[in-house]
Design a protein around this motif. Sequence first.
Motif, PDB file in Angstrom:
ATOM      1  N   UNK A 229       0.801  -1.222   0.000  1.00 34.89           N
ATOM      2  CA  UNK A 229       0.000   0.000   0.000  1.00 34.89           C
ATOM      3  C   UNK A 229       0.832   1.269   0.000  1.00 34.89           C
ATOM      4  N   UNK A 230       2.075   1.219   0.523  1.00 35.60           N
ATOM      5  CA  UNK A 230       2.745   2.465   0.828  1.00 35.60           C
ATOM      6  C   UNK A 230       1.918   3.226   1.838  1.00 35.60           C
ATOM      7  N   UNK A 231       2.011   4.541   1.854  1.00 39.87           N
ATOM      8  CA  UNK A 231       1.182   5.370   2.722  1.00 39.87           C
ATOM      9  C   UNK A 231      -0.066   5.780   1.951  1.00 39.87           C
ATOM     10  N   UNK A 232      -1.231   5.558   2.547  1.00 34.70           N
ATOM     11  CA  UNK A 232      -2.460   5.916   1.856  1.00 34.70           C
ATOM     12  C   UNK A 232      -3.610   6.045   2.835  1.00 34.70           C
ATOM     13  N   UNK A 233      -4.662   6.703   2.396  1.00 33.71           N
ATOM     14  CA  UNK A 233      -5.941   6.672   3.065  1.00 33.71           C
ATOM     15  C   UNK A 233      -6.800   5.623   2.373  1.00 33.71           C
ATOM     16  N   UNK A 234      -7.913   5.299   2.977  1.00 30.42           N
ATOM     17  CA  UNK A 234      -8.928   4.475   2.336  1.00 30.42           C
ATOM     18  C   UNK A 234      -9.581   5.278   1.217  1.00 30.42           C
ATOM     19  N   UNK A 235      -9.797   4.662   0.065  1.00 28.02           N
ATOM     20  CA  UNK A 235     -10.497   5.341  -1.029  1.00 28.02           C
ATOM     21  C   UNK A 235     -11.282   4.318  -1.838  1.00 28.02           C
ATOM     22  N   UNK A 236     -12.370   4.786  -2.438  1.00 22.55           N
ATOM     23  CA  UNK A 236     -13.326   3.876  -3.061  1.00 22.55           C
ATOM     24  C   UNK A 236     -12.768   3.041  -4.186  1.00 22.55           C
ATOM     25  N   UNK A 237     -11.771   3.548  -4.914  1.00 20.11           N
ATOM     26  CA  UNK A 237     -11.230   2.806  -6.042  1.00 20.11           C
ATOM     27  C   UNK A 237     -10.447   1.573  -5.619  1.00 20.11           C
ATOM     28  N   UNK A 238     -10.250   1.385  -4.317  1.00 20.93           N
ATOM     29  CA  UNK A 238      -9.654   0.121  -3.870  1.00 20.93           C
ATOM     30  C   UNK A 238     -10.523  -1.066  -4.273  1.00 20.93           C
ATOM     31  N   UNK A 239     -11.826  -0.841  -4.368  1.00 21.95           N
ATOM     32  CA  UNK A 239     -12.709  -1.910  -4.852  1.00 21.95           C
ATOM     33  C   UNK A 239     -12.359  -2.282  -6.290  1.00 21.95           C
ATOM     34  N   UNK A 240     -12.155  -1.266  -7.118  1.00 23.16           N
ATOM     35  CA  UNK A 240     -11.798  -1.506  -8.515  1.00 23.16           C
ATOM     36  C   UNK A 240     -10.422  -2.146  -8.619  1.00 23.16           C
ATOM     37  N   UNK A 241      -9.484  -1.677  -7.817  1.00 21.47           N
ATOM     38  CA  UNK A 241      -8.140  -2.256  -7.821  1.00 21.47           C
ATOM     39  C   UNK A 241      -8.204  -3.725  -7.425  1.00 21.47           C
ATOM     40  N   UNK A 242      -9.001  -4.043  -6.411  1.00 25.43           N
ATOM     41  CA  UNK A 242      -9.154  -5.434  -6.015  1.00 25.43           C
ATOM     42  C   UNK A 242      -9.765  -6.286  -7.103  1.00 25.43           C
ATOM     43  N   UNK A 243     -10.785  -5.759  -7.757  1.00 24.12           N
ATOM     44  CA  UNK A 243     -11.444  -6.495  -8.847  1.00 24.12           C
ATOM     45  C   UNK A 243     -10.518  -6.655 -10.040  1.00 24.12           C
ATOM     46  N   UNK A 244      -9.738  -5.626 -10.314  1.00 22.23           N
ATOM     47  CA  UNK A 244      -8.892  -5.632 -11.510  1.00 22.23           C
ATOM     48  C   UNK A 244      -7.667  -6.530 -11.336  1.00 22.23           C
ATOM     49  N   UNK A 245      -6.976  -6.386 -10.210  1.00 25.25           N
ATOM     50  CA  UNK A 245      -5.705  -7.101 -10.029  1.00 25.25           C
ATOM     51  C   UNK A 245      -5.821  -8.369  -9.191  1.00 25.25           C
ATOM     52  N   UNK A 246      -6.864  -8.475  -8.374  1.00 27.29           N
ATOM     53  CA  UNK A 246      -7.119  -9.666  -7.573  1.00 27.29           C
ATOM     54  C   UNK A 246      -5.897 -10.098  -6.758  1.00 27.29           C
ATOM     55  N   UNK A 247      -5.410  -9.243  -5.883  1.00 23.20           N
ATOM     56  CA  UNK A 247      -4.254  -9.621  -5.063  1.00 23.20           C
ATOM     57  C   UNK A 247      -4.607 -10.703  -4.051  1.00 23.20           C
ATOM     58  N   UNK A 248      -3.597 -11.481  -3.687  1.00 21.83           N
ATOM     59  CA  UNK A 248      -3.769 -12.491  -2.648  1.00 21.83           C
ATOM     60  C   UNK A 248      -3.519 -11.934  -1.252  1.00 21.83           C
ATOM     61  N   UNK A 249      -2.523 -11.052  -1.156  1.00 21.30           N
ATOM     62  CA  UNK A 249      -2.023 -10.588   0.135  1.00 21.30           C
ATOM     63  C   UNK A 249      -1.932  -9.069   0.115  1.00 21.30           C
TER      64      UNK A 249
END
Length: 324
Positions: A229-249
């Motif tokens: 993540x580095x340094x970040x706040x929560x933001x809505x596009x994390x949903x899209x990032x999760x759907x797009x890249x499908x990280x495990x960890x």
Amino acid sequence: MKKADTGTGMRIGPMADIGRRSVLRGMLALGGALALGGCGTAMQPGAGTGGSARLAGGRFSVRWLGGGVVELATPDYKQIAYGDAWVWNNQGWTRFNVQKPPEYATKEGFAKYVAGKNPEAVLVLLTHDHGDHIGDYFEMLGELVKAGVPVMTAGQSDLMRKGLVPDFKKAGLDPAKIVVNGGAGMNFGGAAKYGAMNIGLVPAVHSNLAGFPAAGFMLDIGGARVYISGDTDLYGDMKTIGERYQPNVAIICVGNGPFTMGPEAAARACQWLGVSHAIPVHYAHNPFVRGVEAGEEFRRALAQIAPAVQVTLMKPGDTQIISV
């Protein structure tokens, strides 16, 4: 020194039987990655955007070096990646009452340690230029080069090819030889490859002293995909990032204070990203962030929000093998 391999970019797939609207939707989903396809690599987005399904059967080691800094490696240590570069000056060990081992206490000890692993590729991933992330960056790269280690670094493209160029030159480093993609770095949606590791750049809601965007990374290592993540706040596009890249960890900041999200927001981020495993970092390393209790606070929050996600709590210097 080995150069980063270059590939053919993210594949879009056959287009003969799909209509104009589907084509446009696919182009929007791929965004900047498509524009950078000429210098991209084999990292693909998730199944919903034309790429592969979530990776399975992978295995890698993670070692927390304090603050937001981690060492990731394949089990044989032939592929090594560092999430940020604050090592021998890292203050994140003290509040855990852990003594820093020799391999992280000095730049010489660090270079000897990494060279002793005889790696095929080492990647240093720079999320942004704040001191607790970039603090030992140029010395780290210089010492590894001097030790004959095959090392490359990646970061946001404008930071790499403009913002940090004077610092690279001052350190005696040529960005064209040490930065992925021939010195160009990466931008959001872009990709790079070095050794057997693939990386993608994703946004972070944070800042850089040099004025360029802060970032996070998707790293493919040991058959697993890791979100750093580095340094970040929560933001809505994390949903899209999760759907797009499908990280495990997810290796995710939880320190709160004036600069980043805290344990509860980080737990929500892990839910949105869809990870099966999470490791909290970026806490107990300066007076502004939460102390050693933040890791347990994150575990409790995630148990309420996404109880299926496994949490690994670590102390600086700990090593864990993660299987996905």
